[in-house]
Design an enzyme around this catalytic site. Structure first.
Site, PDB file in Angstrom:
ATOM      1  N   THR A 183     -23.165 -45.033  44.980  1.00 52.47           N
ATOM      2  CA  THR A 183     -22.342 -44.012  44.287  1.00 52.47           C
ATOM      3  C   THR A 183     -22.807 -42.652  44.814  1.00 52.47           C
ATOM      4  OG1 THR A 183     -23.970 -43.775  42.539  1.00 52.47           O
ATOM      5  CG2 THR A 183     -22.274 -45.438  42.165  1.00 52.47           C
ATOM      6  N   GLU A 184     -22.551 -41.594  44.053  1.00 51.76           N
ATOM      7  CA  GLU A 184     -23.088 -40.277  44.448  1.00 51.76           C
ATOM      8  C   GLU A 184     -24.564 -40.133  44.065  1.00 51.76           C
ATOM      9  OE1 GLU A 184     -20.693 -37.074  42.874  1.00 51.76           O
ATOM     10  OE2 GLU A 184     -18.875 -37.814  43.838  1.00 51.76           O
ATOM     11  N   GLY A 195     -19.888 -39.159  31.935  1.00 55.14           N
ATOM     12  CA  GLY A 195     -20.101 -39.196  33.387  1.00 55.14           C
ATOM     13  C   GLY A 195     -19.009 -39.977  34.089  1.00 55.14           C
ATOM     14  N   ALA A 196     -17.764 -39.662  33.748  1.00 54.58           N
ATOM     15  CA  ALA A 196     -16.626 -40.423  34.288  1.00 54.58           C
ATOM     16  C   ALA A 196     -16.074 -39.817  35.580  1.00 54.58           C
ATOM     17  CB  ALA A 196     -15.518 -40.514  33.239  1.00 54.58           C
ATOM     18  N   TYR A 239     -38.019 -40.213  36.639  1.00 49.00           N
ATOM     19  CA  TYR A 239     -36.799 -41.023  36.515  1.00 49.00           C
ATOM     20  C   TYR A 239     -37.107 -42.345  35.821  1.00 49.00           C
ATOM     21  CZ  TYR A 239     -32.481 -43.509  37.542  1.00 49.00           C
ATOM     22  OH  TYR A 239     -31.313 -44.230  37.412  1.00 49.00           O
ATOM     23  N   GLY A 299     -29.814 -52.522  39.761  1.00 46.01           N
ATOM     24  CA  GLY A 299     -30.568 -52.080  40.937  1.00 46.01           C
ATOM     25  C   GLY A 299     -29.708 -51.071  41.691  1.00 46.01           C
ATOM     26  N   VAL A 337     -26.953 -49.106  43.429  1.00 46.38           N
ATOM     27  CA  VAL A 337     -25.485 -49.063  43.417  1.00 46.38           C
ATOM     28  C   VAL A 337     -25.039 -47.900  44.308  1.00 46.38           C
ATOM     29  CG1 VAL A 337     -23.418 -49.044  41.962  1.00 46.38           C
ATOM     30  CG2 VAL A 337     -25.616 -49.711  40.957  1.00 46.38           C
ATOM     31  N   ASP A 349     -21.471 -30.093  29.373  1.00 45.97           N
ATOM     32  CA  ASP A 349     -22.781 -30.479  29.909  1.00 45.97           C
ATOM     33  C   ASP A 349     -23.538 -31.229  28.824  1.00 45.97           C
ATOM     34  OD1 ASP A 349     -25.452 -30.604  30.793  1.00 45.97           O
ATOM     35  OD2 ASP A 349     -25.185 -28.796  32.008  1.00 45.97           O
ATOM     36  N   SER A 366     -31.505 -49.006  33.958  1.00 50.02           N
ATOM     37  CA  SER A 366     -31.725 -49.191  35.394  1.00 50.02           C
ATOM     38  C   SER A 366     -32.835 -50.210  35.575  1.00 50.02           C
ATOM     39  CB  SER A 366     -32.166 -47.851  36.009  1.00 50.02           C
ATOM     40  OG  SER A 366     -32.667 -48.042  37.317  1.00 50.02           O
TER      41      SER A 366
HETATM   42  P1  NDP Z   1     -23.002 -40.582  40.072  1.00 47.97           P
HETATM   43  O1  NDP Z   1     -23.814 -39.421  40.545  1.00 47.97           O
HETATM   44  O2  NDP Z   1     -21.965 -41.119  40.967  1.00 47.97           O
HETATM   45  O3  NDP Z   1     -22.366 -40.247  38.645  1.00 47.97           O
HETATM   46  C1  NDP Z   1     -23.107 -39.592  37.659  1.00 47.97           C
HETATM   47  C2  NDP Z   1     -22.167 -39.080  36.568  1.00 47.97           C
HETATM   48  O4  NDP Z   1     -22.974 -38.437  35.550  1.00 47.97           O
HETATM   49  C3  NDP Z   1     -21.181 -38.057  37.079  1.00 47.97           C
HETATM   50  O5  NDP Z   1     -19.913 -38.329  36.547  1.00 47.97           O
HETATM   51  C4  NDP Z   1     -21.717 -36.745  36.533  1.00 47.97           C
HETATM   52  O6  NDP Z   1     -20.622 -35.877  36.221  1.00 47.97           O
HETATM   53  C5  NDP Z   1     -22.397 -37.192  35.243  1.00 47.97           C
HETATM   54  N1  NDP Z   1     -23.416 -36.223  34.837  1.00 47.97           N
HETATM   55  C6  NDP Z   1     -24.582 -35.948  35.460  1.00 47.97           C
HETATM   56  N2  NDP Z   1     -25.219 -34.942  34.840  1.00 47.97           N
HETATM   57  C7  NDP Z   1     -24.426 -34.573  33.790  1.00 47.97           C
HETATM   58  C8  NDP Z   1     -24.524 -33.578  32.783  1.00 47.97           C
HETATM   59  N3  NDP Z   1     -25.575 -32.752  32.708  1.00 47.97           N
HETATM   60  N4  NDP Z   1     -23.526 -33.463  31.879  1.00 47.97           N
HETATM   61  C9  NDP Z   1     -22.457 -34.300  31.935  1.00 47.97           C
HETATM   62  N5  NDP Z   1     -22.303 -35.261  32.863  1.00 47.97           N
HETATM   63  C10 NDP Z   1     -23.274 -35.386  33.794  1.00 47.97           C
HETATM   64  O7  NDP Z   1     -24.086 -41.715  39.722  1.00 47.97           O
HETATM   65  P2  NDP Z   1     -23.927 -43.211  39.167  1.00 47.97           P
HETATM   66  O8  NDP Z   1     -22.534 -43.546  38.865  1.00 47.97           O
HETATM   67  O9  NDP Z   1     -24.677 -44.092  40.078  1.00 47.97           O
HETATM   68  O10 NDP Z   1     -24.795 -43.079  37.830  1.00 47.97           O
HETATM   69  C11 NDP Z   1     -24.316 -43.433  36.554  1.00 47.97           C
HETATM   70  C12 NDP Z   1     -25.479 -43.957  35.731  1.00 47.97           C
HETATM   71  O11 NDP Z   1     -25.983 -45.169  36.308  1.00 47.97           O
HETATM   72  C13 NDP Z   1     -26.678 -43.012  35.636  1.00 47.97           C
HETATM   73  O12 NDP Z   1     -27.177 -43.033  34.326  1.00 47.97           O
HETATM   74  C14 NDP Z   1     -27.684 -43.632  36.600  1.00 47.97           C
HETATM   75  O13 NDP Z   1     -29.018 -43.312  36.248  1.00 47.97           O
HETATM   76  C15 NDP Z   1     -27.394 -45.103  36.400  1.00 47.97           C
HETATM   77  N6  NDP Z   1     -27.839 -45.978  37.483  1.00 47.97           N
HETATM   78  C16 NDP Z   1     -27.427 -45.771  38.761  1.00 47.97           C
HETATM   79  C17 NDP Z   1     -27.874 -46.609  39.768  1.00 47.97           C
HETATM   80  C18 NDP Z   1     -27.519 -46.390  41.201  1.00 47.97           C
HETATM   81  O14 NDP Z   1     -28.223 -46.936  42.092  1.00 47.97           O
HETATM   82  N7  NDP Z   1     -26.454 -45.660  41.515  1.00 47.97           N
HETATM   83  C19 NDP Z   1     -28.753 -47.751  39.472  1.00 47.97           C
HETATM   84  C20 NDP Z   1     -29.128 -47.866  38.100  1.00 47.97           C
HETATM   85  C21 NDP Z   1     -28.675 -47.034  37.140  1.00 47.97           C
HETATM   86  P3  NDP Z   1     -20.560 -34.301  36.561  1.00 47.97           P
HETATM   87  O15 NDP Z   1     -21.380 -34.074  37.789  1.00 47.97           O
HETATM   88  O16 NDP Z   1     -19.100 -34.038  36.716  1.00 47.97           O
HETATM   89  O17 NDP Z   1     -21.129 -33.670  35.341  1.00 47.97           O
HETATM   90  C1  8X3 Z   2     -31.307 -46.283  40.177  1.00 46.18           C
HETATM   91  C2  8X3 Z   2     -31.998 -47.385  40.904  1.00 46.18           C
HETATM   92  O1  8X3 Z   2     -34.140 -48.047  42.102  1.00 46.18           O
HETATM   93  O2  8X3 Z   2     -33.227 -45.840  42.606  1.00 46.18           O
HETATM   94  O3  8X3 Z   2     -31.526 -46.360  38.819  1.00 46.18           O
HETATM   95  O4  8X3 Z   2     -34.311 -46.259  40.522  1.00 46.18           O
HETATM   96  S1  8X3 Z   2     -33.496 -46.842  41.548  1.00 46.18           S
END
Ligand code: NDP
Ligand code: 8X3
Length: 252
Positions: free
Chosen positions: A188-189, A9-10, A153, A184, A186, A60, A140
């Site tokens: 991002t997308e 997920g980079a 989730y 908590g 963050v 995927d 999370s």
């Molecule tokens: P983003 O949506 O910004 O990034 C998610 C990444 O996951 C993307 O690079 C996406 O790449 C990849 N991804 C999603 N589905 C797939 C798939 N089926 N196959 C391969 N890659 C996949 O979200 P975050 O950076 O916020 O999330 C990263 C992690 O942090 C997640 O596990 C999320 O649950 C966790 N998290 C996030 C929080 C927040 O508030 N943002 C809080 C706590 C935890 P692509 O679409 O190119 O496949």
């Molecule tokens: C993402 C944070 O609070 O939306 O893991 O579940 S929350």
């Protein structure tokens, strides 16, 4: 020789920031995601900005065949992954169970739980053989607490906690570290994905407060990854100062 990190997920958010920071701090990188154009842009940027060697793998993570094919394509030094950051994940929808969307549940469970297991299975076998390595799982606050409308989730992130703890015991005899990081909110997308492209609804999540940023999580992951061999940071709960629990926020 430089260490190899594989970040899933980079293409966005935490994974992208972590890739930048690891590449700037002496790692060569394997970066993964589904969006090939973003993956290729990232590779170019990392090579120019950091001088690291970077290899993209576009697949995927929900598809076990694709995961196996991608990991099996690694040759030479790339086969020896020192650090796996199991970051790819998502939330989809925010509904009570009685009106929950089954496809949303499947996307979350297939990505956050099964995808993480598929990657861990393939990469940890090499770590076991080499008796070294570190796996950091993106959990999370939802892996420690629950909130209404988040059953699938929260369940998926509680599962990440269970997998992390189980693997830590299983890999103990081989000196392989297993950690989790539990953020908590963050910015991002993440919310854009959760609300299926509804920009206004996504922006409202962060309204009136200062969330964490991807860089905050990347810096913590780098710290966890660079402790001496005898130190394993088992889990880090990291919250915005404006958030006290999964349900309590200070908005102004
Ligand atoms: P983003 O949506 O910004 O990034 C998610 C990444 O996951 C993307 O690079 C996406 O790449 C990849 N991804 C999603 N589905 C797939 C798939 N089926 N196959 C391969 N890659 C996949 O979200 P975050 O950076 O916020 O999330 C990263 C992690 O942090 C997640 O596990 C999320 O649950 C966790 N998290 C996030 C929080 C927040 O508030 N943002 C809080 C706590 C935890 P692509 O679409 O190119 O496949
Ligand atoms: C993402 C944070 O609070 O939306 O893991 O579940 S929350």
């Amino acid at each position: 020789m430089k260490k190899i990190a594989l970040v899933t997920g980079a293409t966005s958010g935490i994974g992208k920031a972590t890739s930048h920071l690891l590449a700037s701090n002496g790692y060569d990188l394997i970066v993964t995601g589904r969006r090939e154009n973003l993956l290729n842009d990232l590779v170019k940027c990392l090579i120019v900005e950091t001088g690291a060697e970077v290899l993209p793998l576009c697949f995927d993570i929900r598809d076990q065949v694709q995961v196996e094919k991608a990991v099996d394509s690694l040759t030479g030094k790339w086969e020896k992954v020192d650090l796996l950051v199991n970051n790819a994940g998502l939330a989809v929808g925010l509904e009570p169970v009685q009106s929950g969307v089954v496809d949303d549940w499947e996307r979350m469970i297939d990505t956050n739980v099964k995808g993480l297991l598929f990657m861990s299975r393939k990469i940890s076998s090499g770590m076991v053989a080499r008796e070294s390595g570190h796996i950091i799982n993106l959990s999370s606050i939802a892996g420690h607490e629950v909130y209404p409308n988040g059953a699938a989730y929260c369940a998926s992130k509680h599962a990440v906690q269970a997998i992390t703890k189980t693997m830590r015991i299983e890999l103990l005899p081989y000196g392989v570290k297993v950690s989790s990081i539990s953020p908590g909110m963050v910015d991002t997308e993440f919310s854009l994905v959760r609300f299926k492209g509804d920009k206004q609804r996504a922006e409202n999540v962060y309204k009136g407060l200062t969330p964490l940023y991807a860089q905050d999580i990347a810096e913590t992951i780098l710290f966890m990854a660079t402790r001496p061999q005898h130190v394993n940071i088992a889990d880090v709960i990291i919250m915005p100062t404006d958030q006290a629990s999964a349900r309590d926020f200070r908005r102004r």
